[in-house]
Scaffold this motif. Structure first.
Motif, PDB file in Angstrom:
ATOM      1  N   THR A  24      26.051  46.542  32.423  1.00  0.00           N
ATOM      2  CA  THR A  24      26.687  45.485  33.269  1.00  0.00           C
ATOM      3  C   THR A  24      26.757  45.894  34.918  1.00  0.00           C
ATOM      4  OG1 THR A  24      28.386  45.480  31.471  1.00  0.00           O
ATOM      5  CG2 THR A  24      28.793  43.997  33.375  1.00  0.00           C
ATOM      6  N   ALA A  28      26.960  42.766  38.632  1.00  0.00           N
ATOM      7  CA  ALA A  28      28.331  42.853  39.046  1.00  0.00           C
ATOM      8  C   ALA A  28      27.559  41.844  41.045  1.00  0.00           C
ATOM      9  CB  ALA A  28      28.674  44.042  39.357  1.00  0.00           C
ATOM     10  N   THR A  29      26.536  41.601  41.697  1.00  0.00           N
ATOM     11  CA  THR A  29      26.301  41.440  42.771  1.00  0.00           C
ATOM     12  C   THR A  29      25.256  40.455  42.493  1.00  0.00           C
ATOM     13  OG1 THR A  29      24.319  43.059  43.145  1.00  0.00           O
ATOM     14  CG2 THR A  29      26.388  43.780  43.539  1.00  0.00           C
ATOM     15  N   CYS A  64      28.191  37.291  37.836  1.00  0.00           N
ATOM     16  CA  CYS A  64      28.579  38.549  38.598  1.00  0.00           C
ATOM     17  C   CYS A  64      30.517  38.662  38.281  1.00  0.00           C
ATOM     18  CB  CYS A  64      28.793  38.195  40.487  1.00  0.00           C
ATOM     19  SG  CYS A  64      26.462  38.242  40.982  1.00  0.00           S
ATOM     20  N   LEU A  65      30.938  37.291  38.484  1.00  0.00           N
ATOM     21  CA  LEU A  65      33.104  37.332  38.141  1.00  0.00           C
ATOM     22  C   LEU A  65      32.670  38.399  36.899  1.00  0.00           C
ATOM     23  CD1 LEU A  65      33.597  34.148  38.507  1.00  0.00           C
ATOM     24  CD2 LEU A  65      34.345  35.943  40.264  1.00  0.00           C
ATOM     25  N   SER A  68      32.076  41.880  37.110  1.00  0.00           N
ATOM     26  CA  SER A  68      32.445  42.540  37.991  1.00  0.00           C
ATOM     27  C   SER A  68      33.718  43.037  37.374  1.00  0.00           C
ATOM     28  CB  SER A  68      32.983  41.875  39.257  1.00  0.00           C
ATOM     29  OG  SER A  68      31.982  41.884  40.175  1.00  0.00           O
ATOM     30  N   ILE A  69      34.013  42.078  35.989  1.00  0.00           N
ATOM     31  CA  ILE A  69      35.186  42.760  35.626  1.00  0.00           C
ATOM     32  C   ILE A  69      35.483  43.497  34.206  1.00  0.00           C
ATOM     33  CG2 ILE A  69      35.405  40.467  33.696  1.00  0.00           C
ATOM     34  CD1 ILE A  69      38.516  42.318  35.068  1.00  0.00           C
ATOM     35  N   LEU A  71      32.973  45.960  35.075  1.00  0.00           N
ATOM     36  CA  LEU A  71      33.569  47.758  35.220  1.00  0.00           C
ATOM     37  C   LEU A  71      34.448  48.112  35.699  1.00  0.00           C
ATOM     38  CD1 LEU A  71      30.346  47.004  37.932  1.00  0.00           C
ATOM     39  CD2 LEU A  71      30.602  47.656  36.305  1.00  0.00           C
ATOM     40  N   VAL A  72      35.107  47.298  35.957  1.00  0.00           N
ATOM     41  CA  VAL A  72      36.287  47.363  36.194  1.00  0.00           C
ATOM     42  C   VAL A  72      37.427  47.831  34.690  1.00  0.00           C
ATOM     43  CG1 VAL A  72      39.099  46.737  36.980  1.00  0.00           C
ATOM     44  CG2 VAL A  72      37.300  46.215  38.510  1.00  0.00           C
TER      45      VAL A  72
END
Length: 156
Positions: A24, A28-29, A64-65, A68-69, A71-72
């Motif tokens: 993933t 993210a970007t 990207c959202l 990002s989530i 990844l967290v």
């Protein structure tokens, strides 16, 4: 049905988190996603599908959202793996699998099989029964959670 040891289950939770982290991160970007999108499109074509459609800014935003989530969420499971987080991750994977299957039915894109099969398998693994610690003990943990048994405020 096979029962996993708690240790094996937590190893699976961490392994699925590492898999997600690697898979993933490019989502993210906008820049890494543009590179990934081109590669995924090429893979889909090599598997007999069509080029993936171009993404506009709003499509990239949602990709990207999601990246990002995830990844967290992956870092959380790596740092604090638990049966509870594994179970929630399993539910999320079944939801992701459902939407991938829906998109596969709508588009026939062969690329989706490369995501759908592992996603569903990780979900199944994280829903296998986990051996309870001290199964003969009345304070054994519930199979869904890794939390200690509930106690009343009166010390019971």
């Amino acid at each position: 049905m096979h029962t996993m040891s708690r240790s094996a289950f937590l190893t699976a939770v961490r392994a699925s988190a590492a898999y997600d982290l690697l898979l993933t991160a490019p989502f993210a970007t906008p820049w890494t996603f543009a590179f990934l999108h081109a590669r995924l499109s090429a893979v889909n074509r090599s598997l007999g599908g069509h080029a993936l459609p171009d993404f506009g800014p709003f499509h990239v935003l949602f990709a990207c959202l999601m990246g990002s989530i995830v990844l967290v969420w992956s870092v959380l499971r790596l740092r604090a793996a638990s049966v509870l987080l594994g179970r929630y991750d399993g539910v999320g994977r079944f939801l992701f699998s459902f939407w991938m299957a829906w998109t596969l039915a709508a588009t026939g894109a062969p690329l989706l099989w490369l995501f759908l099969v592992p996603e569903f398998c990780w979900g199944v693994i994280q829903w296998l029964p986990v051996a309870q610690a001290g199964a003969g003990n009345s304070t054994a943990r519930a199979p869904f959670t890794s939390a200690a048994p509930m106690r009343s405020s009166r010390g019971g």
